[in-house]
Design a protein around this motif. Structure first.
Motif, PDB file in Angstrom:
ATOM      1  N   LEU A 450      28.256  31.925 -26.586  1.00 23.04           N
ATOM      2  CA  LEU A 450      27.298  31.078 -25.873  1.00 23.04           C
ATOM      3  C   LEU A 450      26.764  29.976 -26.782  1.00 23.04           C
ATOM      4  O   LEU A 450      26.659  28.808 -26.371  1.00 23.04           O
ATOM      5  N   ALA A 451      26.436  30.323 -28.038  1.00 27.45           N
ATOM      6  CA  ALA A 451      25.954  29.312 -28.980  1.00 27.45           C
ATOM      7  C   ALA A 451      27.025  28.258 -29.240  1.00 27.45           C
ATOM      8  O   ALA A 451      26.740  27.051 -29.269  1.00 27.45           O
ATOM      9  N   ALA A 452      28.275  28.705 -29.428  1.00 28.98           N
ATOM     10  CA  ALA A 452      29.369  27.753 -29.664  1.00 28.98           C
ATOM     11  C   ALA A 452      29.616  26.882 -28.439  1.00 28.98           C
ATOM     12  O   ALA A 452      29.900  25.680 -28.562  1.00 28.98           O
ATOM     13  N   ALA A 453      29.507  27.470 -27.235  1.00 26.88           N
ATOM     14  CA  ALA A 453      29.710  26.695 -26.008  1.00 26.88           C
ATOM     15  C   ALA A 453      28.615  25.645 -25.828  1.00 26.88           C
ATOM     16  O   ALA A 453      28.885  24.512 -25.416  1.00 26.88           O
ATOM     17  N   MET A 454      27.367  26.012 -26.140  1.00 27.22           N
ATOM     18  CA  MET A 454      26.261  25.043 -26.052  1.00 27.22           C
ATOM     19  C   MET A 454      26.489  23.880 -27.014  1.00 27.22           C
ATOM     20  O   MET A 454      26.307  22.707 -26.664  1.00 27.22           O
ATOM     21  N   ASN A 455      26.904  24.203 -28.233  1.00 32.23           N
ATOM     22  CA  ASN A 455      27.150  23.155 -29.227  1.00 32.23           C
ATOM     23  C   ASN A 455      28.306  22.246 -28.799  1.00 32.23           C
ATOM     24  O   ASN A 455      28.235  21.015 -28.928  1.00 32.23           O
ATOM     25  N   PHE A 456      29.360  22.864 -28.265  1.00 28.94           N
ATOM     26  CA  PHE A 456      30.526  22.092 -27.817  1.00 28.94           C
ATOM     27  C   PHE A 456      30.182  21.219 -26.614  1.00 28.94           C
ATOM     28  O   PHE A 456      30.573  20.053 -26.542  1.00 28.94           O
ATOM     29  N   GLY A 457      29.445  21.771 -25.643  1.00 27.51           N
ATOM     30  CA  GLY A 457      29.063  20.999 -24.470  1.00 27.51           C
ATOM     31  C   GLY A 457      28.156  19.830 -24.816  1.00 27.51           C
ATOM     32  O   GLY A 457      28.326  18.719 -24.304  1.00 27.51           O
ATOM     33  N   TYR A 458      27.203  20.080 -25.708  1.00 26.01           N
ATOM     34  CA  TYR A 458      26.297  19.000 -26.112  1.00 26.01           C
ATOM     35  C   TYR A 458      27.056  17.900 -26.833  1.00 26.01           C
ATOM     36  O   TYR A 458      26.803  16.698 -26.618  1.00 26.01           O
ATOM     37  N   ARG A 459      28.026  18.296 -27.689  1.00 23.93           N
ATOM     38  CA  ARG A 459      28.820  17.303 -28.411  1.00 23.93           C
ATOM     39  C   ARG A 459      29.679  16.493 -27.450  1.00 23.93           C
ATOM     40  O   ARG A 459      29.854  15.279 -27.609  1.00 23.93           O
ATOM     41  N   SER A 460      30.240  17.160 -26.432  1.00 23.36           N
ATOM     42  CA  SER A 460      31.094  16.466 -25.470  1.00 23.36           C
ATOM     43  C   SER A 460      30.312  15.450 -24.652  1.00 23.36           C
ATOM     44  O   SER A 460      30.834  14.384 -24.299  1.00 23.36           O
ATOM     45  N   VAL A 461      29.040  15.759 -24.344  1.00 20.43           N
ATOM     46  CA  VAL A 461      28.240  14.869 -23.499  1.00 20.43           C
ATOM     47  C   VAL A 461      27.613  13.749 -24.301  1.00 20.43           C
ATOM     48  O   VAL A 461      27.649  12.575 -23.907  1.00 20.43           O
ATOM     49  N   THR A 462      27.018  14.078 -25.445  1.00 19.39           N
ATOM     50  CA  THR A 462      26.251  13.096 -26.207  1.00 19.39           C
ATOM     51  C   THR A 462      27.044  12.446 -27.335  1.00 19.39           C
ATOM     52  O   THR A 462      26.666  11.388 -27.832  1.00 19.39           O
ATOM     53  N   GLY A 463      28.117  13.083 -27.776  1.00 23.35           N
ATOM     54  CA  GLY A 463      28.896  12.548 -28.884  1.00 23.35           C
ATOM     55  C   GLY A 463      28.384  12.936 -30.247  1.00 23.35           C
ATOM     56  O   GLY A 463      28.952  12.552 -31.273  1.00 23.35           O
ATOM     57  N   SER A 464      27.287  13.710 -30.307  1.00 19.64           N
ATOM     58  CA  SER A 464      26.736  14.166 -31.594  1.00 19.64           C
ATOM     59  C   SER A 464      26.519  15.672 -31.518  1.00 19.64           C
ATOM     60  O   SER A 464      26.233  16.213 -30.446  1.00 19.64           O
ATOM     61  N   PRO A 465      26.645  16.379 -32.631  1.00 24.18           N
ATOM     62  CA  PRO A 465      26.478  17.833 -32.604  1.00 24.18           C
ATOM     63  C   PRO A 465      25.041  18.232 -32.313  1.00 24.18           C
ATOM     64  O   PRO A 465      24.099  17.510 -32.628  1.00 24.18           O
ATOM     65  N   LEU A 466      24.854  19.382 -31.708  1.00 24.64           N
ATOM     66  CA  LEU A 466      23.527  19.891 -31.370  1.00 24.64           C
ATOM     67  C   LEU A 466      22.775  20.347 -32.615  1.00 24.64           C
ATOM     68  O   LEU A 466      21.565  20.443 -32.625  1.00 24.64           O
ATOM     69  N   ASP A 467      23.528  20.644 -33.701  1.00 26.19           N
ATOM     70  CA  ASP A 467      22.951  21.036 -34.982  1.00 26.19           C
ATOM     71  C   ASP A 467      22.063  22.280 -34.832  1.00 26.19           C
ATOM     72  O   ASP A 467      20.916  22.311 -35.264  1.00 26.19           O
ATOM     73  N   LEU A 468      22.607  23.302 -34.166  1.00 24.31           N
ATOM     74  CA  LEU A 468      21.886  24.569 -34.034  1.00 24.31           C
ATOM     75  C   LEU A 468      21.864  25.276 -35.389  1.00 24.31           C
ATOM     76  O   LEU A 468      22.896  25.415 -36.040  1.00 24.31           O
ATOM     77  N   TRP A 469      20.707  25.749 -35.791  1.00 21.47           N
ATOM     78  CA  TRP A 469      20.599  26.324 -37.138  1.00 21.47           C
ATOM     79  C   TRP A 469      21.406  27.595 -37.257  1.00 21.47           C
ATOM     80  O   TRP A 469      21.871  27.945 -38.346  1.00 21.47           O
ATOM     81  N   TRP A 470      21.590  28.321 -36.130  1.00 23.60           N
ATOM     82  CA  TRP A 470      22.321  29.585 -36.248  1.00 23.60           C
ATOM     83  C   TRP A 470      23.840  29.384 -36.332  1.00 23.60           C
ATOM     84  O   TRP A 470      24.558  30.316 -36.622  1.00 23.60           O
TER      85      TRP A 470
END
Length: 617
Positions: A450-470
């Motif tokens: 789920l954490a990896a999917a959130m990071n991937f989805g955010y990167r796909s939409v915004t073009g920048s990584p979500l930079d989740l600390w975990w």
């Protein structure tokens, strides 16, 4: 009186009125007769077949071992769930055994099977075609958001493959778990997939084995067809031969545990009390029969494929550092599937994963008759893998290392639970513990995915990584801060080298082994990534992904330019969905020769020359 002359316990009166010894799997109380056994109701006062054994009415004392869920005992010929045969291991024609219901279920119509098969083939072709363009073309030391997501998917598949292997080792025991049953899907067990509806057990096994040959063939065919499609040729999207090889390797690596387990199925034979042997996964197939011989050929073909693949991977792991040192992009591209998930100094860890797949698949061949030893050896293989994993921490991101360590440790714990509960009559405690541990494994995988999917989805939409600390288990320092620290170290070493060299050397020699190892690893990273020409030679063995060479004679300004170029290359790199790394020419020390280099407008900022499109080096 004659009525008082009966056979004693553990003996039974046959049709000739003779008392003969009861065999393993037959319970014979005082006064047992063959007629009572044939009509047994399962009462403790009557002769009966023991739970977990079966026999046929034509030879009631010739017993066979079988799973307790399929063989309830009682009278000869009794099987659960509509199963038939001497070992209660087969369903009637046009039926298959459904794990969820625990009974034989009618097969769907042939039309439904054809529609399902065509749909599966379409999804397979689309998935294979998409996988080619998502597979990275070259090795990168950093991990993109897409890499994180797909790597977590691979870890999840690998974990459920181990679930399936553990479920196979418990086939003869009373334990049952939805997670273990679900793991059977990842081992492509014919009964779990309903493949037995297409023919006999032998035919379904052979068709499953052929899949591992068909998919690489389909990839080669798709690669050839891509060169015949005009739109792909115009957009330069045709498939490259080396990348197709890497894609085939990626498929075989993901499915290696399944392939190894399936290849060894014909060699996993367990012994019945009457001396016959059956295949562990298919008790209705007797070892040495014609059907078993056909399974041997199918298994041997998979062993050949697995051996060739492991040899290819070993060759790639040995040659990878030399190919990377020579900047051989195309030579290294064939082995990207083996390298791209791991850190540069642990590029070889893919071989360890293949070894784990072989290790968990082999014990059933040798210990099919001893489930306890079988589970013990699988546990030892996982513990050895865990030790190597903790020593190397090979994955590119800390989250992947944490998830792999956690899931492997919990799998070892799960096997320990099964071993500790093997002799308990009350299985409720063991069932509760195994459910808790299995839930922890699946829960950790789901949270990380789920954490990896959130990071991937955010990167796909915004073009920048979500930079989740975990994801990185902390915030990495900036490159500029690292460079400033290196400048301070360089200044100190330069000043101390004139007056206090002996003191500095003495302090370095008094450092702990781990501190010295950390320093040498850091020097190795700088040496390889900056391609420095130093008098000290190499500091370690790893894969370098940078092609920029910096000599000791270059100025600090030139080194700063190299840092800027490295930042640009990393920002523009694409693996698993990002842009491909771009090799950028950089300014070196001034020479007498002047050369004009064309630079794309996007790269002008690097040279502090945003107005012109030419840079003089």
């Amino acid at each position: 009186s004659p009525q008082d002359c009966v056979c004693k316990m553990d003996f039974i009166e046959d049709m000739d009125l003779q008392c003969i010894a009861c065999r393993e799997g037959v319970l014979c109380p005082l006064g047992s007769t063959m007629s009572k056994l044939l009509n047994s109701s399962g009462s403790s006062e009557e002769p009966r077949i023991q739970l977990g054994y079966s026999s046929q009415a034509i030879a009631p004392l010739d017993t066979y071992r079988c799973p307790e869920s399929a063989c309830p005992g009682g009278r000869p010929g009794a099987c659960s769930g509509g199963l038939t045969g001497a070992t209660c291991g087969a369903c009637p024609e046009k039926q298959f055994f459904a794990e969820d219901s625990g009974a034989c279920t009618a097969c769907a119509s042939e039309a439904s099977w054809m529609v399902g098969l065509l749909g599966f083939l379409m999804i397979l072709v689309m998935g294979l075609a998409g996988s080619y363009y998502m597979l990275p073309s070259k090795y990168r030391a950093t991990a993109s958001a897409g890499f994180m997501f797909f790597a977590m998917g691979g870890l999840t598949v690998a974990t459920f493959q181990i679930f399936g292997v553990i479920g196979t080792s418990l086939k003869d025991m009373t334990y049952s778990s939805a997670f273990l049953d679900f793991g059977a899907f990842f081992l492509l067990e014919g009964e779990s997939l309903g493949v037995s509806c297409l023919g006999t057990t032998t035919a379904s096994f052979a068709m499953t084995a052929v899949v591992f040959w068909i998919i690489p063939g389909c990839l080669v065919l798709l690669g050839c067809l891509s060169h015949l499609i005009p739109i792909l040729k115009r957009k330069k999207l045709t498939w490259e031969r080396r990348k197709v090889i890497s894609l085939i390797g990626s498929f075989l690596q993901t499915a290696f545990t399944t392939m190894a387990s399936l290849a060894l199925v014909p060699f996993m034979c367990f012994k019945h009390p009457i001396g016959k042997y059956s295949v562990l996964k298919y008790p209705d197939i007797f070892c040495g029969s014609p059907e078993h011989s056909l399974m041997h050929w199918a298994g041997a073909s998979l062993i050949l494929l697995a051996t060739a693949f492991v040899t290819f991977c070993a060759f790639g792991a040995v040659k990878a550092p030399a190919l990377a040192a020579r900047s051989s992009k195309y030579g290294l591209q064939m082995f990207t599937f083996l390298l791209h998930r791991f850190r540069p100094n642990s590029w070889w860890f893919g071989l360890v994963i293949l070894g784990k797949g072989c290790g968990v698949s082999l014990p059933p061949v040798f210990f099919a008759n001893q489930p306890g030893l079988l589970q013990l050896f699988i546990m030892l293989v996982l513990q050895l893998y865990l030790c190597i994993l903790l020593w190397c921490m090979p994955w590119k991101t800390p989250l992947l290392n944490l998830v792999d360590v956690t899931s492997t440790a919990l799998l070892v714990t799960l096997l320990a639970v099964f071993l500790s509960g093997a002799g308990l009559k009350d299985a409720q405690v063991t069932d509760g513990l195994q459910l808790f541990v299995s839930s922890c494994i699946v829960g950790s995988l789901l949270l990380a995915t789920l954490a990896a999917a959130m990071n991937f989805g955010y990167r796909s939409v915004t073009g920048s990584p979500l930079d989740l600390w975990w994801v990185n288990l902390g915030k990495p320092p900036r490159g500029e801060d690292i460079f400033t620290g290196l400048e301070d170290v360089a200044d100190y070493i330069k000043d101390a080298g004139r007056t206090q060299k002996d003191s500095v050397v003495m302090i370095l020699e008094q450092l702990s082994t781990y501190d010295i190892d950390s320093i040498m690893k850091s020097l190795s990273i700088l040496h390889d990534e900056l391609q420095m020409e130093t008098s000290s030679g190499n500091f370690g063995n790893r894969i370098a992904h940078s092609h920029r060479k910096i000599t000791s004679r270059e100025s600090r300004g030139s080194a700063r330019g190299a840092q800027t170029a490295g930042d640009f290359s990393r920002d523009s790199a694409r693996g698993d969905g990002d842009n491909e790394p771009t090799d950028v020419p950089l300014p070196g020390p001034a020479t007498e020769t002047t050369e004009t280099v064309e630079v794309p407008a996007m790269q002008e900022e690097m040279y502090d020359n945003p107005e012109g499109k030419q840079v003089t080096v």
